[in-house]
Design an enzyme around this catalytic site. Structure first.
Site, PDB file in Angstrom:
ATOM      1  N   CYS A 357       0.819  -1.219   0.000  1.00 39.12           N
ATOM      2  CA  CYS A 357       0.000   0.000   0.000  1.00 39.12           C
ATOM      3  C   CYS A 357       0.853   1.270   0.000  1.00 39.12           C
ATOM      4  O   CYS A 357       0.406   2.322  -0.431  1.00 39.12           O
ATOM      5  CB  CYS A 357      -0.879   0.065   1.243  1.00 39.12           C
ATOM      6  SG  CYS A 357      -1.793  -1.421   1.622  1.00 39.12           S
TER       7      CYS A 357
HETATM    8  O1  KQY Z   1      -4.056   1.059   0.804  1.00 33.51           O
HETATM    9  C1  KQY Z   1      -4.219   1.202   1.983  1.00 33.51           C
HETATM   10  N1  KQY Z   1      -4.225   0.164   2.759  1.00 33.51           N
HETATM   11  C2  KQY Z   1      -4.427   2.558   2.521  1.00 33.51           C
HETATM   12  C3  KQY Z   1      -5.127   2.601   3.792  1.00 33.51           C
HETATM   13  C4  KQY Z   1      -5.243   3.981   4.318  1.00 33.51           C
HETATM   14  C5  KQY Z   1      -5.439   3.920   5.777  1.00 33.51           C
HETATM   15  C6  KQY Z   1      -5.507   5.232   6.408  1.00 33.51           C
HETATM   16  N2  KQY Z   1      -5.698   5.089   7.825  1.00 33.51           N
END
Ligand code: KQY
Length: 368
Positions: A357
């Site tokens: 991510c």
């Molecule tokens: O791709 C992702 N897992 C982003 C998550 C954003 C989380 C913000 N608290």
């Protein structure tokens, strides 16, 4: 910067698989105090370890705010790591950065998806998100790459995985969620994925991992390891809230073929935990209107599937759990030509995601 009115598909570009050669990995320095505990200091240390691990294999560019520029530059003083000043709302380069596409001559361009902070005002994670929505465009401008903008079509890079041979895997939970593109139906979304990724087959898994903050991003649940082969987060425990999610995903994968007509080989990856934030960890996150409330009783969506493929390596999270060793062995088995490196993933998970991510690969242009 050139913004093109056509589509990658019309121009002969496609999104390559993550294992295709890269020129670099993009990241963003974390500092958002209502997401990362202790003003981001613990996450910054985790990012330093992550960026250094990746930089052993390929160059890394880390985007950082003016306020944190000096600190990030000093802590990432490694030859293979470039720091560029860039505003953003948080650190999720997978979701806010461009999805790079390439053509048969090796020319690279980028797709700049509309971003709404994982759901806008209908369950999104923060507001405003306009600086995040500018990140892809800024990255492409720095690289002098032409841009395709999907104005009004919301998508995050973590919600798709491609094999580079015509297939994309995604989840209904995310892409069909009313908080992303309520004006589009499944067929219209498939058509847009075909246009911007240049795929001919969309594999829809019903859900992602339980309690994922992104409405079920596929990159925390299921990923390609090579064409026709996937790694699926897995539990055999009917008490685990992921049990039915794993079963239904396996059903889909066992009963479909990819764009090339191949059946899927599914490798199972144990889900760590259950993992929870401690009361102290929750206490360290700033409270702000519109931001997520942190609660030690809420199960964290930890996953070993949230790893990054780099040139010659696999960078995967560890969680100080009994399952870490098995995860490493599985990754080494499915990627026998890659060196598997695990870096501590707990601080990253506390922010709501993990290594995949937080990173975005830029394909290497090939000069033919
Ligand atoms: O791709 C992702 N897992 C982003 C998550 C954003 C989380 C913000 N608290």
């Amino acid at each position: 910067m050139t913004t093109l009115a056509s589509t990658p598909r019309a121009d002969g570009f496609h999104m390559p698989a993550e294992w295709a050669p890269h020129s670099q990995i993009w990241m963003i320095w974390p500092e958002r105090a209502d997401n990362w505990r202790l003003g981001g200091k613990a996450a910054q240390a985790a990012h330093v370890a992550l960026a250094r691990a990746i930089a052993r294999f390929e160059p890394v560019t880390v985007a950082v705010s003016a306020a944190q520029y000096e600190n990030a530059r000093a802590r990432l003083d490694v030859p293979n790591i470039r720091i560029v000043e860039m505003s953003s709302d948080d650190a999720w380069m997978r979701d806010t950065g461009p999805t790079f596409v390439i053509n048969d001559s090796g020319e690279v361009r980028g797709v700049d998806w509309t971003f709404n902070a994982w759901g806008g005002f209908n369950g999104g994670l923060y507001s405003p998100w306009n600086r995040d929505d500018q990140v892809a465009s800024k990255v492409l401008e720095l690289e002098r790459y032409a841009r395709y903008r999907t104005e009004g079509f919301v998508l995050e890079g973590g919600s798709i995985h491609v094999d580079g041979e015509g297939t994309v895997i995604t989840t209904e939970e995310c892409l069909l969620n009313a908080n992303r593109n309520p004006h589009l139906d499944r067929a219209e979304i498939e058509a847009l994925l075909a246009d911007y990724l240049n795929v001919s087959k969309v594999v829809w898994l019903p859900h992602g991992l339980f309690n994922d903050e992104t409405d079920g991003h596929v990159d925390n649940f299921c990923c390609y390891v090579r064409p026709g082969e996937v790694l699926l987060a897995w539990t055999d425990d009917p008490q685990n809230p992921n049990y039915s999610r794993c079963q239904e995903a396996l059903q889909v994968l066992e009963n479909t073929t990819d764009a090339q007509g191949r059946s899927f080989v599914v490798h199972k990856m144990p889900i760590p935990g259950p993992l929870f934030a401690t009361a102290e960890e929750c206490e360290g996150v700033d409270i702000a209107a519109g931001s997520q409330h942190r609660d030690p009783s809420v199960r964290l969506a930890g996953s070993y599937v949230n790893f990054l493929i780099v040139n010659g390596g696999i960078i995967a999270p560890s969680f100080s759990e009994a399952t870490d060793d098995a995860a490493r062995e599985i990754l080494q088995q499915v990627f026998p030509q890659h060196e598997v490196v695990m870096v501590p993933g707990r601080e990253l998970l506390l922010g709501g995601g993990n290594i995949h991510c937080l990173t975005q690969q830029q394909p290497a242009p090939s000069h033919r």
